[in-house]
Design a protein around this motif. Structure first.
Motif, PDB file in Angstrom:
ATOM      1  N   ILE A 225       0.844  -1.198   0.000  1.00  0.00           N
ATOM      2  CA  ILE A 225       0.000   0.000   0.000  1.00  0.00           C
ATOM      3  C   ILE A 225       0.875   1.242   0.000  1.00  0.00           C
ATOM      4  CG2 ILE A 225      -1.693   1.347   1.305  1.00  0.00           C
ATOM      5  CD1 ILE A 225      -2.928  -1.214   2.281  1.00  0.00           C
ATOM      6  N   LEU A 226       1.909   1.256   0.824  1.00  0.00           N
ATOM      7  CA  LEU A 226       2.796   2.421   0.887  1.00  0.00           C
ATOM      8  C   LEU A 226       3.511   2.653  -0.438  1.00  0.00           C
ATOM      9  CD1 LEU A 226       4.236   1.969   4.477  1.00  0.00           C
ATOM     10  CD2 LEU A 226       2.911   3.919   3.661  1.00  0.00           C
ATOM     11  N   GLY A 227       3.869   1.558  -1.124  1.00  0.00           N
ATOM     12  CA  GLY A 227       4.500   1.704  -2.434  1.00  0.00           C
ATOM     13  C   GLY A 227       3.587   2.403  -3.418  1.00  0.00           C
ATOM     14  N   GLY A 228       2.275   2.193  -3.266  1.00  0.00           N
ATOM     15  CA  GLY A 228       1.307   2.847  -4.138  1.00  0.00           C
ATOM     16  C   GLY A 228       1.185   4.340  -3.904  1.00  0.00           C
ATOM     17  N   LEU A 229       1.731   4.834  -2.794  1.00  0.00           N
ATOM     18  CA  LEU A 229       1.681   6.277  -2.499  1.00  0.00           C
ATOM     19  C   LEU A 229       2.816   7.044  -3.169  1.00  0.00           C
ATOM     20  CD1 LEU A 229       0.883   6.336   1.326  1.00  0.00           C
ATOM     21  CD2 LEU A 229      -0.711   6.451  -0.589  1.00  0.00           C
ATOM     22  N   GLU A 230       3.827   6.318  -3.629  1.00  0.00           N
ATOM     23  CA  GLU A 230       4.982   6.996  -4.234  1.00  0.00           C
ATOM     24  C   GLU A 230       4.610   7.568  -5.597  1.00  0.00           C
ATOM     25  OE1 GLU A 230       8.330   4.350  -4.248  1.00  0.00           O
ATOM     26  OE2 GLU A 230       8.042   3.746  -2.166  1.00  0.00           O
ATOM     27  N   PRO A 231       5.321   8.623  -6.025  1.00  0.00           N
ATOM     28  CA  PRO A 231       6.521   9.168  -5.392  1.00  0.00           C
ATOM     29  C   PRO A 231       6.198  10.268  -4.380  1.00  0.00           C
ATOM     30  CG  PRO A 231       6.188  10.223  -7.504  1.00  0.00           C
ATOM     31  CD  PRO A 231       5.077   9.229  -7.367  1.00  0.00           C
ATOM     32  N   PHE A 232       7.096  10.437  -3.428  1.00  0.00           N
ATOM     33  CA  PHE A 232       7.138  11.618  -2.571  1.00  0.00           C
ATOM     34  C   PHE A 232       8.160  12.588  -3.169  1.00  0.00           C
ATOM     35  CE2 PHE A 232       5.548   8.429   0.324  1.00  0.00           C
ATOM     36  CZ  PHE A 232       4.707   9.114   1.185  1.00  0.00           C
ATOM     37  N   ASN A 233       7.911  13.866  -3.015  1.00  0.00           N
ATOM     38  CA  ASN A 233       8.913  14.849  -3.418  1.00  0.00           C
ATOM     39  C   ASN A 233       9.850  15.061  -2.236  1.00  0.00           C
ATOM     40  OD1 ASN A 233      10.446  16.918  -4.422  1.00  0.00           O
ATOM     41  ND2 ASN A 233       8.806  18.444  -4.432  1.00  0.00           N
ATOM     42  N   THR A 234      10.847  14.190  -2.125  1.00  0.00           N
ATOM     43  CA  THR A 234      11.735  14.232  -0.971  1.00  0.00           C
ATOM     44  C   THR A 234      12.640  15.457  -0.970  1.00  0.00           C
ATOM     45  OG1 THR A 234      13.226  12.759  -2.200  1.00  0.00           O
ATOM     46  CG2 THR A 234      11.730  11.740  -0.614  1.00  0.00           C
ATOM     47  N   GLU A 235      12.792  16.096  -2.126  1.00  0.00           N
ATOM     48  CA  GLU A 235      13.592  17.318  -2.175  1.00  0.00           C
ATOM     49  C   GLU A 235      12.908  18.440  -1.398  1.00  0.00           C
ATOM     50  OE1 GLU A 235      16.724  19.789  -2.941  1.00  0.00           O
ATOM     51  OE2 GLU A 235      16.567  17.622  -3.301  1.00  0.00           O
ATOM     52  N   ASP A 236      11.597  18.384  -1.324  1.00  0.00           N
ATOM     53  CA  ASP A 236      10.816  19.408  -0.626  1.00  0.00           C
ATOM     54  C   ASP A 236      10.721  19.054   0.856  1.00  0.00           C
ATOM     55  OD1 ASP A 236       9.273  21.640  -0.165  1.00  0.00           O
ATOM     56  OD2 ASP A 236       7.408  20.700  -0.845  1.00  0.00           O
ATOM     57  N   ASN A 237      11.863  18.916   1.499  1.00  0.00           N
ATOM     58  CA  ASN A 237      11.882  18.594   2.929  1.00  0.00           C
ATOM     59  C   ASN A 237      12.414  19.771   3.734  1.00  0.00           C
ATOM     60  OD1 ASN A 237      14.869  18.121   3.988  1.00  0.00           O
ATOM     61  ND2 ASN A 237      14.807  17.272   1.898  1.00  0.00           N
ATOM     62  N   LYS A 238      12.190  19.706   5.021  1.00  0.00           N
ATOM     63  CA  LYS A 238      12.695  20.728   5.930  1.00  0.00           C
ATOM     64  C   LYS A 238      13.548  20.052   6.996  1.00  0.00           C
ATOM     65  CE  LYS A 238       8.714  23.794   5.278  1.00  0.00           C
ATOM     66  NZ  LYS A 238       9.472  24.800   4.498  1.00  0.00           N
ATOM     67  N   ALA A 239      14.591  20.736   7.433  1.00  0.00           N
ATOM     68  CA  ALA A 239      15.425  20.196   8.496  1.00  0.00           C
ATOM     69  C   ALA A 239      14.547  19.860   9.697  1.00  0.00           C
ATOM     70  CB  ALA A 239      16.501  21.208   8.896  1.00  0.00           C
ATOM     71  N   TYR A 240      14.795  18.721  10.308  1.00  0.00           N
ATOM     72  CA  TYR A 240      13.908  18.224  11.362  1.00  0.00           C
ATOM     73  C   TYR A 240      13.792  19.208  12.516  1.00  0.00           C
ATOM     74  CZ  TYR A 240      11.946  15.454  15.114  1.00  0.00           C
ATOM     75  OH  TYR A 240      11.151  15.012  16.147  1.00  0.00           O
ATOM     76  N   LYS A 241      12.547  19.493  12.887  1.00  0.00           N
ATOM     77  CA  LYS A 241      12.223  20.218  14.107  1.00  0.00           C
ATOM     78  C   LYS A 241      11.014  19.513  14.715  1.00  0.00           C
ATOM     79  CE  LYS A 241      12.279  24.710  14.463  1.00  0.00           C
ATOM     80  NZ  LYS A 241      13.410  24.929  15.389  1.00  0.00           N
ATOM     81  N   PRO A 242      10.975  19.360  16.027  1.00  0.00           N
ATOM     82  CA  PRO A 242       9.865  18.623  16.646  1.00  0.00           C
ATOM     83  C   PRO A 242       8.505  19.265  16.411  1.00  0.00           C
ATOM     84  CG  PRO A 242      11.256  19.680  18.311  1.00  0.00           C
ATOM     85  CD  PRO A 242      11.983  19.781  17.022  1.00  0.00           C
ATOM     86  N   GLU A 243       8.478  20.567  16.125  1.00  0.00           N
ATOM     87  CA  GLU A 243       7.182  21.220  15.889  1.00  0.00           C
ATOM     88  C   GLU A 243       6.436  20.630  14.689  1.00  0.00           C
ATOM     89  OE1 GLU A 243       9.736  24.586  17.701  1.00  0.00           O
ATOM     90  OE2 GLU A 243       9.991  22.728  16.559  1.00  0.00           O
ATOM     91  N   TYR A 244       7.177  20.132  13.700  1.00  0.00           N
ATOM     92  CA  TYR A 244       6.525  19.605  12.496  1.00  0.00           C
ATOM     93  C   TYR A 244       5.713  18.351  12.782  1.00  0.00           C
ATOM     94  CZ  TYR A 244       9.353  22.816   9.706  1.00  0.00           C
ATOM     95  OH  TYR A 244       9.931  23.933   9.166  1.00  0.00           O
ATOM     96  N   VAL A 245       6.048  17.619  13.838  1.00  0.00           N
ATOM     97  CA  VAL A 245       5.324  16.383  14.141  1.00  0.00           C
ATOM     98  C   VAL A 245       4.348  16.559  15.296  1.00  0.00           C
ATOM     99  CG1 VAL A 245       7.205  14.973  13.253  1.00  0.00           C
ATOM    100  CG2 VAL A 245       7.118  15.481  15.693  1.00  0.00           C
TER     101      VAL A 245
END
Length: 365
Positions: A225-245
């Motif tokens: 099922i997760l494979g069916g969600l691809e692709p993700f635009n992984t380039e559009d990421n942000k440096a990890y901050k706990p606020e995002y989660v």
């Protein structure tokens, strides 16, 4: 549960932020990309450090530490809520959640001495309401799904999860062997037209840079099922901050960097085989390509550890539950649906009839 299998874990102060207007707990909001109060609508931007990187950094694969898997089985951890002092038991791999007693966000430390910390996060951009709209559009297009199921399918409340993924970059230098075929038509003694293929051997070299080959780092979810969600635009990421989660569940990796790279290599070689097939077909103006064998050398390998957003839900049809997921970045839907046996039989009959018709035409015209 034996107390020896539990550890007390501290949570991050940044994510238990209370609204200055109504004192409600603020969550990450996909619409604004900041924190939002679900009660009064107050919003705040997530503070960014000027000198900190804005995105996850590419890290050298051979300099990584703690590359092993981190599957702790039944190990648990205790989280004491800063707001109401209630104790909650979490699975060891879970790194964020919500206090079931007061609703406060509980985001634990991103890593321990035994694990690698996330380098970045792809924030949710699709809301749970939009995920529901996308689901209804998706299931209506499922030809083999019974009409009654389409009309009655109502997803249960969506659960937002950040799942762990590794991404890999590498320069690949490959040698390959393959066979390509060219078709030509002949007539037999009765005048029937037949297509014959002449096969030729070929070999060569191929270079390609692979950018962000992703590998799911969890063993707890349906990989198909997760494979069916691809692709993700992984380039559009942000440096990890706990606020995002904040306000979402997030999970630490259980498939370590070393095993993930072995999975990535298999996926990359599969990709290279397809691209080499296209190259051979174009180079020789071939009708077919087969028996592609690739020997790849991987250089300049780098990796990132990212948290990717997924909405998870399910619906019930005839006393059976069907799970589906929605890509929290793009809105793409993937999942399982009931199957209509009459529709499948009808499609098979139509397909056989079409194949017979095509064969007849080729034989006599």
């Amino acid at each position: 549960m034996n107390d020896m299998n539990q550890t007390v874990v501290k949570t991050k102060n940044e994510t238990d932020r209370h609204c200055p207007d109504c004192d409600g707990v603020m969550d990450f909001d996909p619409k604004t990309g900041g924190l939002s109060c679900p009660y009064c609508g107050h919003t705040e931007q997530i503070p960014m450090e000027e000198e900190a990187p804005s995105k996850a950094q590419e890290l050298d694969f051979f300099e990584a530490e703690n590359t092993a898997n981190c599957d702790w089985g039944v190990e648990k951890k205790t989280v004491i809520c800063k707001a109401c002092a209630a104790e909650t038991i979490y699975d060891a791999l879970q790194t964020s959640g919500v206090c079931p007693f007061c609703g406060s966000n509980q985001v634990m430390e991103a890593s321990t001495e035994r694990t690698i910390a996330p380098g970045g996060v792809v924030p949710f951009q699709i809301s749970d309401k939009q995920a529901s709209v996308n689901f209804h559009g998706w299931i209506k297009r499922k030809w083999f799904c019974p009409k009654l199921a389409k009309e009655s399918a109502k997803p249960k409340a969506f659960k937002g999860i950040y799942l762990p993924y590794w991404t890999f970059d590498s320069n690949t230098f490959s040698t390959y062997t393959a066979q390509y075929g060219k078709d030509h038509r002949t007539k037999d003694e009765d005048g029937n037209v037949e297509t014959e293929t002449t096969w030729y051997n070929t070999s060569g070299r191929y270079h390609e840079f692979i950018d962000d080959q992703i590998v799911l780092a969890s063993k707890n979810h349906d990989e198909k099922i997760l494979g069916g969600l691809e692709p993700f635009n992984t380039e559009d990421n942000k440096a990890y901050k706990p606020e995002y989660v904040a306000g979402f569940i997030s999970e630490r990796y259980s498939i370590g960097l070393k095993d993930a790279w072995n999975i990535a290599k298999s996926k990359i070689i599969h990709t290279l085989s397809g691209h080499i097939s296209d190259k051979v077909r174009d180079e020789y103006n071939a009708d077919h390509v087969r028996n592609v064998h690739v020997n790849a050398d991987f250089q300049d390998i780098t990796y990132k550890y990212l948290m990717l957003p997924v909405w998870v839900s399910n619906f019930k049809y005839k006393d059976k539950m069907y799970q589906f997921m929605v890509n929290g970045q793009t809105g793409k839907v993937s999942g399982k649906t009931p199957l209509s046996i009459p529709k499948i039989i009808l499609t098979v009959i139509v397909g056989i009839a079409a194949a017979i018709g095509i064969y007849y035409i080729k034989r006599h015209f």
